[in-house]
Design a protein around this motif. Structure first.
Motif, PDB file in Angstrom:
ATOM      1  N   GLU A  70       0.810  -1.211   0.000  1.00  0.00           N
ATOM      2  CA  GLU A  70       0.000   0.000   0.000  1.00  0.00           C
ATOM      3  C   GLU A  70       0.850   1.272   0.000  1.00  0.00           C
ATOM      4  O   GLU A  70       0.523   2.245  -0.671  1.00  0.00           O
ATOM      5  N   GLN A  71       1.935   1.264   0.751  1.00  0.00           N
ATOM      6  CA  GLN A  71       2.809   2.434   0.812  1.00  0.00           C
ATOM      7  C   GLN A  71       4.266   1.971   0.729  1.00  0.00           C
ATOM      8  O   GLN A  71       4.810   1.447   1.698  1.00  0.00           O
ATOM      9  N   VAL A 123      -0.940   2.695  -2.929  1.00  0.00           N
ATOM     10  CA  VAL A 123      -1.589   1.741  -3.840  1.00  0.00           C
ATOM     11  C   VAL A 123      -2.860   1.243  -3.161  1.00  0.00           C
ATOM     12  O   VAL A 123      -2.808   0.656  -2.078  1.00  0.00           O
ATOM     13  N   THR A 124      -4.003   1.477  -3.780  1.00  0.00           N
ATOM     14  CA  THR A 124      -5.281   1.104  -3.152  1.00  0.00           C
ATOM     15  C   THR A 124      -5.510  -0.398  -3.119  1.00  0.00           C
ATOM     16  O   THR A 124      -6.301  -0.884  -2.329  1.00  0.00           O
ATOM     17  N   ARG A 125      -4.847  -1.126  -4.012  1.00  0.00           N
ATOM     18  CA  ARG A 125      -5.029  -2.581  -4.176  1.00  0.00           C
ATOM     19  C   ARG A 125      -6.439  -2.922  -4.661  1.00  0.00           C
ATOM     20  O   ARG A 125      -6.981  -3.981  -4.366  1.00  0.00           O
ATOM     21  N   ILE A 166      -1.941   8.563  -5.623  1.00  0.00           N
ATOM     22  CA  ILE A 166      -2.789   7.429  -5.281  1.00  0.00           C
ATOM     23  C   ILE A 166      -3.101   6.625  -6.539  1.00  0.00           C
ATOM     24  O   ILE A 166      -3.521   7.193  -7.553  1.00  0.00           O
ATOM     25  N   VAL A 167      -2.928   5.311  -6.475  1.00  0.00           N
ATOM     26  CA  VAL A 167      -3.126   4.454  -7.635  1.00  0.00           C
ATOM     27  C   VAL A 167      -4.435   3.671  -7.543  1.00  0.00           C
ATOM     28  O   VAL A 167      -4.641   2.871  -6.624  1.00  0.00           O
ATOM     29  N   PHE A 168      -5.316   3.922  -8.517  1.00  0.00           N
ATOM     30  CA  PHE A 168      -6.447   3.062  -8.828  1.00  0.00           C
ATOM     31  C   PHE A 168      -6.199   2.451 -10.206  1.00  0.00           C
ATOM     32  O   PHE A 168      -5.210   2.785 -10.869  1.00  0.00           O
ATOM     33  N   HIS A 169      -7.092   1.569 -10.639  1.00  0.00           N
ATOM     34  CA  HIS A 169      -6.967   0.928 -11.954  1.00  0.00           C
ATOM     35  C   HIS A 169      -8.306   0.957 -12.678  1.00  0.00           C
ATOM     36  O   HIS A 169      -9.312   0.514 -12.109  1.00  0.00           O
TER      37      HIS A 169
END
Length: 205
Positions: free
Chosen positions: A4-5, A142-144, A169-172
């Motif tokens: 996540e971090q 990373v939100t996963r 912040i990472v989303f997909h």
């Protein structure tokens, strides 16, 4: 937390890349990897519009090639965008020559100074060459959302737990992430705004 971090030691391996932006400002930067695809990206764009938010999309060249109209929408709605290789290639698994060829094929379609390596993985030699052409954008959170074994509430809680000033912040916008994304993204935006964060796109040159 290692996912996540990313820990400081990992960040130190690539000091020339961007992990966090203007940490003294009360702002965060939403980013979306792996699109554009018709099943998810239009919903993401509509959700961002509904909340008055601009974000950054790291695009896979093959998806841009298949869905140029979605790339046009990303641009016309005022979002920034970057290169995520032509075929979502992991740099650590291929030679530098192969990886660079893949990245520059995508660049012919995307034309951006921003680049993010898939999975955040690449060889040092690949990074050394790419930083001459691109601003290499990593991530702070990373939100996963891609993890189908996680309950959507956990994805949302990852944002609440780890977001901080300057977080990237990472989303997909992908099929794999869709269930978690549809739950977590609007709620994350609302929560971030409630905390007083400004949500900004990563600037392009």
């Amino acid at each position: 937390m290692l996912i996540e971090q990313p820990p400081l030691l990992y960040r130190m391996l690539f000091p020339e890349t961007v992990w966090r932006i203007h940490a003294r400002e009360h702002a965060v930067y939403l980013t979306f990897d792996d699109g554009p695809i018709p099943e998810v990206t239009p919903w993401v764009l509509d959700t961002l519009d509904e909340h008055g938010v601009k974000a950054t999309f790291f695009l896979v060249g093959e998806n841009v090639e298949r869905h140029p109209e979605l790339f046009d929408q990303i641009k016309s709605r005022g979002h920034s965008y970057g290169n995520h290789t032509m075929s979502h290639m992991r740099g650590a698994r291929v030679t530098t020559k192969t990886y660079l060829h893949n990245v520059f094929r995508a660049d012919e379609l995307i034309h951006s100074n921003l680049f993010r390596p898939p999975h955040g993985l690449m060889r040092w030699g690949q990074s050394h060459v790419l930083r001459e052409r691109f601003d290499i954008i990593m991530y702070d959170l990373v939100t996963r959302d891609y993890d189908r074994d996680l309950h959507p509430e956990v994805v949302l809680n990852n944002v609440k737990r780890f977001a901080r000033n300057g977080s990237i912040i990472v989303f997909h916008d992908s099929i794999k992430a869709e269930r978690n994304l549809r739950f977590a993204l609007p709620r994350a935006i609302e929560w971030l705004k409630q905390q007083g964060y400004e949500l900004l796109p990563i600037p392009m040159r």
